[in-house]
Scaffold this motif. Structure first.
Motif, PDB file in Angstrom:
ATOM      1  N   ILE A   1       0.832  -1.201   0.000  1.00 19.42           N
ATOM      2  CA  ILE A   1       0.000   0.000   0.000  1.00 19.42           C
ATOM      3  C   ILE A   1       0.868   1.252   0.000  1.00 19.42           C
ATOM      4  CG2 ILE A   1      -1.904   1.219   1.134  1.00 19.42           C
ATOM      5  CD1 ILE A   1      -2.621  -1.396   2.527  1.00 19.42           C
ATOM      6  N   GLN A   2       0.502   2.205  -0.837  1.00 16.86           N
ATOM      7  CA  GLN A   2       1.122   3.525  -0.862  1.00 16.86           C
ATOM      8  C   GLN A   2       0.033   4.578  -0.806  1.00 16.86           C
ATOM      9  OE1 GLN A   2       3.419   3.401  -4.559  1.00 16.86           O
ATOM     10  NE2 GLN A   2       5.298   3.228  -3.372  1.00 16.86           N
ATOM     11  N   MET A   3       0.369   5.759  -0.277  1.00 22.94           N
ATOM     12  CA  MET A   3      -0.566   6.875  -0.288  1.00 22.94           C
ATOM     13  C   MET A   3      -0.354   7.667  -1.573  1.00 22.94           C
ATOM     14  SD  MET A   3      -2.148   6.356   2.538  1.00 22.94           S
ATOM     15  CE  MET A   3      -3.155   7.824   2.788  1.00 22.94           C
ATOM     16  N   LYS A   4      -1.437   7.889  -2.312  1.00 22.37           N
ATOM     17  CA  LYS A   4      -1.355   8.644  -3.559  1.00 22.37           C
ATOM     18  C   LYS A   4      -2.341   9.804  -3.538  1.00 22.37           C
ATOM     19  CE  LYS A   4       0.604   5.095  -6.535  1.00 22.37           C
ATOM     20  NZ  LYS A   4       0.516   4.387  -7.841  1.00 22.37           N
ATOM     21  N   THR A   5      -2.001  10.859  -4.254  1.00 22.79           N
ATOM     22  CA  THR A   5      -2.806  12.082  -4.265  1.00 22.79           C
ATOM     23  C   THR A   5      -3.888  12.001  -5.327  1.00 22.79           C
ATOM     24  OG1 THR A   5      -0.841  13.321  -3.579  1.00 22.79           O
ATOM     25  CG2 THR A   5      -2.696  14.592  -4.425  1.00 22.79           C
ATOM     26  N   ASP A   6      -5.128  12.378  -4.946  1.00 23.82           N
ATOM     27  CA  ASP A   6      -6.231  12.356  -5.926  1.00 23.82           C
ATOM     28  C   ASP A   6      -6.354  13.716  -6.609  1.00 23.82           C
ATOM     29  OD1 ASP A   6      -7.516  14.035  -4.113  1.00 23.82           O
ATOM     30  OD2 ASP A   6      -9.325  12.808  -3.933  1.00 23.82           O
ATOM     31  N   GLU A   7      -7.404  13.877  -7.401  1.00 28.90           N
ATOM     32  CA  GLU A   7      -7.542  15.092  -8.215  1.00 28.90           C
ATOM     33  C   GLU A   7      -7.854  16.336  -7.384  1.00 28.90           C
ATOM     34  OE1 GLU A   7     -11.761  13.381  -8.016  1.00 28.90           O
ATOM     35  OE2 GLU A   7      -9.704  12.613  -8.183  1.00 28.90           O
TER      36      GLU A   7
ATOM     37  N   ASP B   1      -9.034  22.779 -11.620  1.00 30.23           N
ATOM     38  CA  ASP B   1      -8.821  23.561 -12.847  1.00 30.23           C
ATOM     39  C   ASP B   1      -7.507  24.337 -12.833  1.00 30.23           C
ATOM     40  OD1 ASP B   1     -11.292  22.644 -13.631  1.00 30.23           O
ATOM     41  OD2 ASP B   1     -12.364  24.466 -13.062  1.00 30.23           O
ATOM     42  N   ASN B   2      -6.717  24.142 -11.772  1.00 34.88           N
ATOM     43  CA  ASN B   2      -5.438  24.852 -11.619  1.00 34.88           C
ATOM     44  C   ASN B   2      -5.635  26.371 -11.643  1.00 34.88           C
ATOM     45  OD1 ASN B   2      -2.673  24.845 -11.167  1.00 34.88           O
ATOM     46  ND2 ASN B   2      -2.160  24.870 -13.348  1.00 34.88           N
ATOM     47  N   GLU B   3      -6.657  26.836 -10.886  1.00 33.25           N
ATOM     48  CA  GLU B   3      -6.987  28.262 -10.867  1.00 33.25           C
ATOM     49  C   GLU B   3      -6.946  28.843  -9.456  1.00 33.25           C
ATOM     50  OE1 GLU B   3     -10.740  28.757 -12.870  1.00 33.25           O
ATOM     51  OE2 GLU B   3      -9.738  28.927 -14.811  1.00 33.25           O
ATOM     52  N   ILE B   4      -6.105  28.287  -8.604  1.00 32.74           N
ATOM     53  CA  ILE B   4      -5.992  28.800  -7.246  1.00 32.74           C
ATOM     54  C   ILE B   4      -5.478  30.238  -7.235  1.00 32.74           C
ATOM     55  CG2 ILE B   4      -4.695  28.557  -5.086  1.00 32.74           C
ATOM     56  CD1 ILE B   4      -7.130  26.717  -5.343  1.00 32.74           C
ATOM     57  N   ASP B   5      -4.579  30.587  -8.162  1.00 34.48           N
ATOM     58  CA  ASP B   5      -4.091  31.971  -8.228  1.00 34.48           C
ATOM     59  C   ASP B   5      -5.236  32.943  -8.489  1.00 34.48           C
ATOM     60  OD1 ASP B   5      -1.650  30.814  -7.885  1.00 34.48           O
ATOM     61  OD2 ASP B   5      -0.684  31.836  -9.560  1.00 34.48           O
ATOM     62  N   ARG B   6      -6.136  32.564  -9.375  1.00 43.68           N
ATOM     63  CA  ARG B   6      -7.283  33.429  -9.683  1.00 43.68           C
ATOM     64  C   ARG B   6      -8.161  33.603  -8.448  1.00 43.68           C
ATOM     65  NH1 ARG B   6     -12.348  32.262 -10.424  1.00 43.68           N
ATOM     66  NH2 ARG B   6     -11.944  30.029 -10.669  1.00 43.68           N
ATOM     67  N   VAL B   7      -8.426  32.517  -7.750  1.00 37.64           N
ATOM     68  CA  VAL B   7      -9.242  32.574  -6.530  1.00 37.64           C
ATOM     69  C   VAL B   7      -8.559  33.447  -5.480  1.00 37.64           C
ATOM     70  CG1 VAL B   7     -10.143  31.213  -4.601  1.00 37.64           C
ATOM     71  CG2 VAL B   7     -10.371  30.368  -6.939  1.00 37.64           C
ATOM     72  N   ALA B   8      -7.248  33.318  -5.364  1.00 32.10           N
ATOM     73  CA  ALA B   8      -6.498  34.110  -4.388  1.00 32.10           C
ATOM     74  C   ALA B   8      -6.598  35.602  -4.686  1.00 32.10           C
ATOM     75  CB  ALA B   8      -5.035  33.667  -4.381  1.00 32.10           C
TER      76      ALA B   8
END
Length: 394
Positions: free
Chosen positions: A27-33, A352-359
Protein backbone atom coordinates in the motif's frame (compact mmCIF):
# COMPACT_ATOMS: atom_id res chain seq x y z
CA UNK A 1 -9.13 -7.12 -5.81
CA UNK A 2 -8.72 -3.86 -3.86
CA UNK A 3 -9.55 -4.99 -0.33
CA UNK A 4 -9.97 -1.36 0.82
CA UNK A 5 -12.68 -0.73 -1.79
CA UNK A 6 -15.28 -1.78 0.80
CA UNK A 7 -14.49 1.39 2.83
CA UNK A 8 -16.24 4.63 1.88
CA UNK A 9 -13.58 6.96 0.46
CA UNK A 10 -15.17 9.98 2.15
CA UNK A 11 -14.49 8.38 5.56
CA UNK A 12 -10.78 7.89 4.88
CA UNK A 13 -8.76 10.45 6.83
CA UNK A 14 -5.41 9.65 5.25
CA UNK A 15 -3.89 8.44 8.54
CA UNK A 16 -1.74 5.77 6.80
CA UNK A 17 -2.43 3.06 9.38
CA UNK A 18 -3.00 0.70 6.44
CA UNK A 19 0.37 1.56 4.89
CA UNK A 20 2.23 0.91 8.13
CA UNK A 21 0.46 -2.31 9.12
CA UNK A 22 0.63 -4.01 5.72
CA UNK A 23 3.07 -6.97 6.04
CA UNK A 24 3.79 -6.96 2.29
CA UNK A 25 4.40 -3.27 1.61
CA UNK A 26 1.54 -3.39 -0.86
CA UNK A 27 0.00 0.00 0.00
CA UNK A 28 1.12 3.53 -0.86
CA UNK A 29 -0.57 6.88 -0.29
CA UNK A 30 -1.35 8.64 -3.56
CA UNK A 31 -2.81 12.08 -4.27
CA UNK A 32 -6.23 12.36 -5.93
CA UNK A 33 -7.54 15.09 -8.21
CA UNK A 34 -8.49 17.30 -5.23
CA UNK A 35 -5.03 17.13 -3.68
CA UNK A 36 -5.85 14.71 -0.85
CA UNK A 37 -3.96 11.46 -0.20
CA UNK A 38 -5.63 8.04 -0.21
CA UNK A 39 -4.27 4.48 -0.01
CA UNK A 40 -3.52 2.69 -3.26
CA UNK A 41 -3.04 -1.10 -3.25
CA UNK A 42 -0.76 -3.05 -5.53
CA UNK A 43 -2.92 -6.10 -6.20
CA UNK A 44 0.07 -8.06 -7.45
CA UNK A 45 1.66 -7.82 -3.98
CA UNK A 46 -1.45 -7.85 -1.74
CA UNK A 47 -2.13 -11.22 -0.01
CA UNK A 48 -5.68 -10.27 1.12
CA UNK A 49 -4.80 -10.63 4.82
CA UNK A 50 -7.25 -7.89 5.80
CA UNK A 51 -4.95 -6.17 8.32
CA UNK A 52 -5.42 -2.84 6.54
CA UNK A 53 -9.19 -3.03 6.96
CA UNK A 54 -9.06 -3.86 10.67
CA UNK A 55 -6.57 -1.02 11.26
CA UNK A 56 -8.69 1.56 9.42
CA UNK A 57 -10.08 4.46 11.48
CA UNK A 58 -13.33 4.16 9.55
CA UNK A 59 -13.95 0.57 10.72
CA UNK A 60 -12.19 -0.07 14.03
CA UNK A 61 -13.85 0.46 17.39
CA UNK A 62 -12.54 3.59 19.10
CA UNK A 63 -11.55 3.60 22.76
CA UNK A 64 -12.12 7.20 23.80
CA UNK A 65 -11.63 8.55 27.32
CA UNK A 66 -13.35 11.34 29.20
CA UNK A 67 -10.74 13.80 30.53
CA UNK A 68 -9.74 13.23 34.15
CA UNK A 69 -8.52 16.79 34.64
CA UNK A 70 -8.15 19.95 32.57
CA UNK A 71 -5.57 22.71 32.92
CA UNK A 72 -4.66 26.07 31.48
CA UNK A 73 -0.90 26.20 31.05
CA UNK A 74 1.96 28.41 29.87
CA UNK A 75 5.67 27.57 29.79
CA UNK A 76 7.81 29.33 32.39
CA UNK A 77 10.59 30.10 29.89
CA UNK A 78 9.65 33.09 27.76
CA UNK A 79 11.75 31.95 24.79
CA UNK A 80 9.98 28.58 24.71
CA UNK A 81 6.58 30.21 25.11
CA UNK A 82 7.17 32.66 22.26
CA UNK A 83 8.43 29.91 19.95
CA UNK A 84 5.38 27.71 20.58
CA UNK A 85 2.02 27.94 18.83
CA UNK A 86 0.12 28.10 22.13
CA UNK A 87 1.46 27.70 25.65
CA UNK A 88 4.35 25.28 25.14
CA UNK A 89 2.95 22.08 26.73
CA UNK A 90 4.36 19.98 23.88
CA UNK A 91 7.82 21.40 24.59
CA UNK A 92 7.56 20.65 28.32
CA UNK A 93 6.69 16.99 27.73
CA UNK A 94 9.25 16.63 24.94
CA UNK A 95 12.03 18.07 27.14
CA UNK A 96 11.22 15.59 29.90
CA UNK A 97 11.14 12.59 27.56
CA UNK A 98 14.44 13.54 25.87
CA UNK A 99 16.16 14.06 29.24
CA UNK A 100 15.21 10.49 30.15
CA UNK A 101 16.68 9.06 26.95
CA UNK A 102 13.41 8.79 25.06
CA UNK A 103 12.37 9.88 21.58
CA UNK A 104 9.88 12.49 20.43
CA UNK A 105 7.81 12.04 17.29
CA UNK A 106 6.16 15.07 15.76
CA UNK A 107 5.63 17.11 12.61
CA UNK A 108 8.34 19.17 10.87
CA UNK A 109 8.70 20.81 7.47
CA UNK A 110 11.01 19.14 4.97
CA UNK A 111 13.02 21.14 2.41
CA UNK A 112 9.90 21.53 0.22
CA UNK A 113 7.78 22.83 3.15
CA UNK A 114 5.96 19.51 3.23
CA UNK A 115 4.95 18.54 6.77
CA UNK A 116 6.33 15.12 7.69
CA UNK A 117 6.44 13.15 10.92
CA UNK A 118 9.88 12.21 12.22
CA UNK A 119 11.30 10.68 15.41
CA UNK A 120 13.99 12.67 17.17
CA UNK A 121 16.39 12.16 20.05
CA UNK A 122 18.13 15.53 19.75
CA UNK A 123 16.82 18.87 20.97
CA UNK A 124 17.54 20.64 17.67
CA UNK A 125 15.23 18.21 15.87
CA UNK A 126 12.37 18.43 18.34
CA UNK A 127 12.50 22.23 18.17
CA UNK A 128 11.38 21.99 14.53
CA UNK A 129 8.22 20.20 15.69
CA UNK A 130 6.92 23.25 17.52
CA UNK A 131 4.38 25.54 15.82
CA UNK A 132 1.14 24.43 14.19
CA UNK A 133 1.04 23.30 10.57
CA UNK A 134 -2.47 23.77 9.21
CA UNK A 135 -2.40 20.94 6.68
CA UNK A 136 -2.05 17.17 6.69
CA UNK A 137 1.36 15.72 7.50
CA UNK A 138 2.94 12.76 5.75
CA UNK A 139 3.62 10.12 8.41
CA UNK A 140 5.47 7.82 6.02
CA UNK A 141 6.43 4.66 7.93
CA UNK A 142 6.91 6.42 11.26
CA UNK A 143 4.43 4.13 13.09
CA UNK A 144 6.67 1.19 12.17
CA UNK A 145 9.70 3.05 13.48
CA UNK A 146 7.90 3.83 16.75
CA UNK A 147 6.95 0.16 17.12
CA UNK A 148 10.63 -0.84 16.85
CA UNK A 149 11.67 1.80 19.39
CA UNK A 150 9.00 0.65 21.84
CA UNK A 151 10.07 -2.98 21.43
CA UNK A 152 13.62 -1.93 22.30
CA UNK A 153 12.34 -0.42 25.55
CA UNK A 154 12.64 3.24 24.58
CA UNK A 155 9.98 5.72 25.72
CA UNK A 156 8.34 7.53 22.79
CA UNK A 157 6.24 10.69 22.95
CA UNK A 158 4.01 11.01 19.87
CA UNK A 159 2.10 14.17 18.94
CA UNK A 160 -0.39 14.33 16.08
CA UNK A 161 -4.01 14.69 15.05
CA UNK A 162 -6.45 12.34 16.80
CA UNK A 163 -6.79 10.15 13.70
CA UNK A 164 -3.00 9.78 13.60
CA UNK A 165 -2.95 8.79 17.29
CA UNK A 166 -5.64 6.18 16.56
CA UNK A 167 -3.60 4.95 13.59
CA UNK A 168 -0.51 4.60 15.78
CA UNK A 169 -2.46 2.54 18.31
CA UNK A 170 -3.76 0.33 15.49
CA UNK A 171 -0.15 -0.47 14.53
CA UNK A 172 1.55 -0.76 17.95
CA UNK A 173 -1.36 -1.60 20.26
CA UNK A 174 -2.70 0.32 23.25
CA UNK A 175 -1.08 -1.68 26.03
CA UNK A 176 2.44 -0.36 25.42
CA UNK A 177 3.51 1.22 28.71
CA UNK A 178 6.40 3.27 27.26
CA UNK A 179 4.27 5.18 24.74
CA UNK A 180 2.87 8.65 25.54
CA UNK A 181 0.42 10.18 23.06
CA UNK A 182 -0.83 13.73 22.62
CA UNK A 183 -3.80 14.33 20.36
CA UNK A 184 -4.27 17.86 19.06
CA UNK A 185 -7.58 19.71 19.06
CA UNK A 186 -7.92 19.55 15.30
CA UNK A 187 -9.97 21.89 13.11
CA UNK A 188 -9.45 19.67 10.07
CA UNK A 189 -6.66 19.24 7.52
CA UNK A 190 -6.20 20.66 4.02
CA UNK A 191 -4.01 18.68 1.64
CA UNK A 192 -0.35 19.47 1.01
CA UNK A 193 -0.98 20.16 -2.68
CA UNK A 194 -3.33 23.04 -1.82
CA UNK A 195 -0.73 24.51 0.54
CA UNK A 196 1.98 24.10 -2.09
CA UNK A 197 -0.04 26.10 -4.59
CA UNK A 198 -0.64 28.76 -1.94
CA UNK A 199 3.11 29.04 -1.34
CA UNK A 200 3.75 29.25 -5.09
CA UNK A 201 1.16 32.04 -5.35
CA UNK A 202 2.88 33.98 -2.51
CA UNK A 203 6.28 33.54 -4.12
CA UNK A 204 4.96 35.00 -7.37
CA UNK A 205 3.20 37.84 -5.58
CA UNK A 206 6.17 38.84 -3.42
CA UNK A 207 8.83 37.84 -5.97
CA UNK A 208 10.81 35.75 -3.50
CA UNK A 209 11.60 32.17 -2.50
CA UNK A 210 9.83 31.06 0.67
CA UNK A 211 11.83 28.78 2.95
CA UNK A 212 9.63 28.74 6.06
CA UNK A 213 5.99 29.39 6.89
CA UNK A 214 4.60 30.11 10.35
CA UNK A 215 0.83 29.85 10.74
CA UNK A 216 1.00 31.17 14.30
CA UNK A 217 3.30 34.18 14.51
CA UNK A 218 3.03 35.92 17.88
CA UNK A 219 4.32 39.26 16.65
CA UNK A 220 1.07 40.84 17.86
CA UNK A 221 0.40 38.33 20.63
CA UNK A 222 -1.05 34.85 20.98
CA UNK A 223 -4.73 35.90 20.82
CA UNK A 224 -4.17 37.87 17.62
CA UNK A 225 -1.86 35.43 15.87
CA UNK A 226 -0.96 36.16 12.28
CA UNK A 227 0.70 34.21 9.48
CA UNK A 228 4.29 34.90 8.52
CA UNK A 229 6.76 33.57 5.98
CA UNK A 230 10.55 33.70 5.78
CA UNK A 231 12.37 34.06 2.46
CA UNK A 232 15.74 32.69 1.32
CA UNK A 233 17.50 35.83 2.63
CA UNK A 234 16.04 35.41 6.11
CA UNK A 235 13.57 38.27 5.73
CA UNK A 236 10.19 37.80 7.39
CA UNK A 237 6.90 38.99 5.94
CA UNK A 238 3.80 39.16 8.12
CA UNK A 239 0.68 38.58 6.04
CA UNK A 240 -1.99 38.67 8.71
CA UNK A 241 -4.74 36.16 9.32
CA UNK A 242 -7.20 37.28 6.65
CA UNK A 243 -4.97 39.02 4.10
CA UNK A 244 -4.66 35.89 1.94
CA UNK A 245 -7.20 33.19 1.19
CA UNK A 246 -5.60 30.15 2.84
CA UNK A 247 -6.16 30.85 6.55
CA UNK A 248 -9.60 32.34 5.91
CA UNK A 249 -10.62 29.31 3.83
CA UNK A 250 -9.18 26.97 6.44
CA UNK A 251 -11.11 28.63 9.27
CA UNK A 252 -14.33 28.55 7.23
CA UNK A 253 -14.02 24.82 6.42
CA UNK A 254 -13.52 25.42 2.69
CA UNK A 255 -10.32 23.45 2.02
CA UNK A 256 -10.40 20.41 4.37
CA UNK A 257 -10.44 16.80 3.25
CA UNK A 258 -13.99 15.37 3.14
CA UNK A 259 -13.58 13.06 6.15
CA UNK A 260 -12.95 16.02 8.46
CA UNK A 261 -16.59 17.09 8.26
CA UNK A 262 -17.72 13.83 9.88
CA UNK A 263 -14.70 13.32 12.15
CA UNK A 264 -15.27 10.72 14.89
CA UNK A 265 -12.67 12.35 17.11
CA UNK A 266 -14.17 15.86 17.32
CA UNK A 267 -15.66 15.21 20.74
CA UNK A 268 -14.86 15.81 24.40
CA UNK A 269 -13.92 12.11 24.74
CA UNK A 270 -10.34 11.71 23.57
CA UNK A 271 -8.04 9.13 22.00
CA UNK A 272 -4.69 10.36 23.38
CA UNK A 273 -3.17 10.30 26.85
CA UNK A 274 -3.28 14.09 26.76
CA UNK A 275 -5.04 16.60 24.52
CA UNK A 276 -3.39 19.88 23.53
CA UNK A 277 -4.77 23.07 22.03
CA UNK A 278 -5.39 26.76 22.58
CA UNK A 279 -7.30 27.78 25.68
CA UNK A 280 -9.98 29.82 23.97
CA UNK A 281 -12.37 30.93 26.66
CA UNK A 282 -9.56 32.06 28.97
CA UNK A 283 -11.44 35.30 29.58
CA UNK A 284 -13.80 33.69 32.12
CA UNK A 285 -10.98 32.27 34.27
CA UNK A 286 -8.58 34.12 36.58
CA UNK A 287 -5.16 32.84 35.48
CA UNK A 288 -1.89 33.25 37.43
CA UNK A 289 0.04 34.19 34.28
CA UNK A 290 -0.06 36.65 31.41
CA UNK A 291 -1.70 35.12 28.32
CA UNK A 292 -0.46 37.63 25.73
CA UNK A 293 2.40 35.38 24.52
CA UNK A 294 0.67 32.04 24.81
CA UNK A 295 -1.81 29.86 26.65
CA UNK A 296 -2.66 26.18 26.24
CA UNK A 297 -5.52 24.01 27.30
CA UNK A 298 -4.29 20.58 28.38
CA UNK A 299 -6.63 17.66 29.05
CA UNK A 300 -5.23 14.69 30.97
CA UNK A 301 -7.21 11.69 29.78
CA UNK A 302 -5.47 8.57 31.10
CA UNK A 303 -3.27 7.43 33.98
CA UNK A 304 -0.23 7.98 31.73
CA UNK A 305 -1.44 11.50 31.06
CA UNK A 306 -1.95 12.14 34.76
CA UNK A 307 1.59 10.91 35.47
CA UNK A 308 2.91 13.89 33.48
CA UNK A 309 1.39 16.45 35.84
CA UNK A 310 4.40 16.74 38.22
CA UNK A 311 6.75 17.41 35.29
CA UNK A 312 4.37 19.91 33.73
CA UNK A 313 4.06 21.74 37.05
CA UNK A 314 7.85 22.09 37.24
CA UNK A 315 8.23 23.59 33.77
CA UNK A 316 4.95 25.46 33.40
CA UNK A 317 2.49 27.74 35.10
CA UNK A 318 -0.62 25.59 35.45
CA UNK A 319 -4.13 26.30 36.65
CA UNK A 320 -6.73 23.58 36.95
CA UNK A 321 -9.97 24.47 35.19
CA UNK A 322 -13.36 22.86 34.80
CA UNK A 323 -13.42 20.46 31.85
CA UNK A 324 -16.67 22.07 30.71
CA UNK A 325 -14.90 25.43 30.42
CA UNK A 326 -12.22 23.85 28.24
CA UNK A 327 -14.84 22.24 26.02
CA UNK A 328 -16.90 25.43 25.75
CA UNK A 329 -13.95 27.36 24.29
CA UNK A 330 -13.11 24.81 21.59
CA UNK A 331 -15.87 23.89 19.17
CA UNK A 332 -13.89 20.89 17.87
CA UNK A 333 -14.18 19.33 21.33
CA UNK A 334 -17.93 19.27 20.66
CA UNK A 335 -18.40 18.61 16.94
CA UNK A 336 -16.49 18.52 13.65
CA UNK A 337 -15.89 21.65 11.62
CA UNK A 338 -18.90 22.10 9.30
CA UNK A 339 -18.32 21.90 5.58
CA UNK A 340 -17.84 25.41 4.24
CA UNK A 341 -20.20 27.02 1.77
CA UNK A 342 -17.37 27.49 -0.73
CA UNK A 343 -15.77 24.05 -0.43
CA UNK A 344 -16.90 22.95 -3.90
CA UNK A 345 -15.69 26.23 -5.40
CA UNK A 346 -12.19 25.81 -3.94
CA UNK A 347 -12.03 22.16 -4.98
CA UNK A 348 -13.07 23.03 -8.53
CA UNK A 349 -10.49 25.81 -8.65
CA UNK A 350 -7.85 23.31 -7.52
CA UNK A 351 -8.88 20.81 -10.20
CA UNK A 352 -8.82 23.56 -12.85
CA UNK A 353 -5.44 24.85 -11.62
CA UNK A 354 -6.99 28.26 -10.87
CA UNK A 355 -5.99 28.80 -7.25
CA UNK A 356 -4.09 31.97 -8.23
CA UNK A 357 -7.28 33.43 -9.68
CA UNK A 358 -9.24 32.57 -6.53
CA UNK A 359 -6.50 34.11 -4.39
CA UNK A 360 -6.56 37.38 -6.32
CA UNK A 361 -10.36 37.54 -6.17
CA UNK A 362 -10.25 36.97 -2.42
CA UNK A 363 -7.83 39.89 -1.95
CA UNK A 364 -9.94 42.20 -4.13
CA UNK A 365 -13.15 41.39 -2.23
CA UNK A 366 -11.77 41.61 1.30
CA UNK A 367 -9.83 44.88 1.40
CA UNK A 368 -12.09 46.41 4.06
CA UNK A 369 -11.91 43.27 6.21
CA UNK A 370 -8.12 43.25 5.96
CA UNK A 371 -7.82 46.89 7.06
CA UNK A 372 -10.23 46.28 9.95
CA UNK A 373 -8.13 43.35 11.19
CA UNK A 374 -4.92 45.35 10.78
CA UNK A 375 -6.31 48.21 12.87
CA UNK A 376 -7.05 45.76 15.72
CA UNK A 377 -3.37 44.83 15.79
CA UNK A 378 -2.51 48.36 16.94
CA UNK A 379 -4.24 47.76 20.28
CA UNK A 380 -1.60 46.93 22.94
CA UNK A 381 -1.66 43.26 23.98
CA UNK A 382 -2.55 43.74 27.64
CA UNK A 383 -5.30 46.21 26.76
CA UNK A 384 -6.69 43.73 24.23
CA UNK A 385 -6.85 41.02 26.91
CA UNK A 386 -8.52 43.41 29.35
CA UNK A 387 -11.18 44.38 26.81
CA UNK A 388 -11.82 40.72 25.91
CA UNK A 389 -12.28 39.83 29.58
CA UNK A 390 -14.71 42.68 30.13
CA UNK A 391 -16.69 41.69 27.07
CA UNK A 392 -16.92 38.02 28.13
CA UNK A 393 -17.87 38.74 31.74
CA UNK A 394 -20.71 41.14 31.05
Amino acid sequence: MDILAQINKELCNGCAACVNICPCGAIQMKTDELGFVYPDINDAVCVQCGKCVTACNATQEMVLNAPVKAFAAAHREKAVLCASASGGVFSAVAEQVLEQGGAVCGCVYDDDLKPIHICAEKKEDYLRMRRSKYLQSDVGLVYQEIKKRLKNGQTVFFSGTPCQVAALYAVVGRQTTNLITADLICHGVPGYEMFKRFIRYLENKYQTEITDFNFRSKQYGWQRFTAEFTDANGRKQNIGKVEEFYLAAFTAGNIMRPSCFSCRFATDRRIGDITLGDFWGYEVVDLPFNVTKGNSVCLLNTSRGMALLPFLSERMYVKEIDCNVAVAGNTCLRHPTPKGEKWEMYMQAFKDNEIDRVALQYCARNKRRVWKERLKLWIPGRLFVYLKRRQKRR
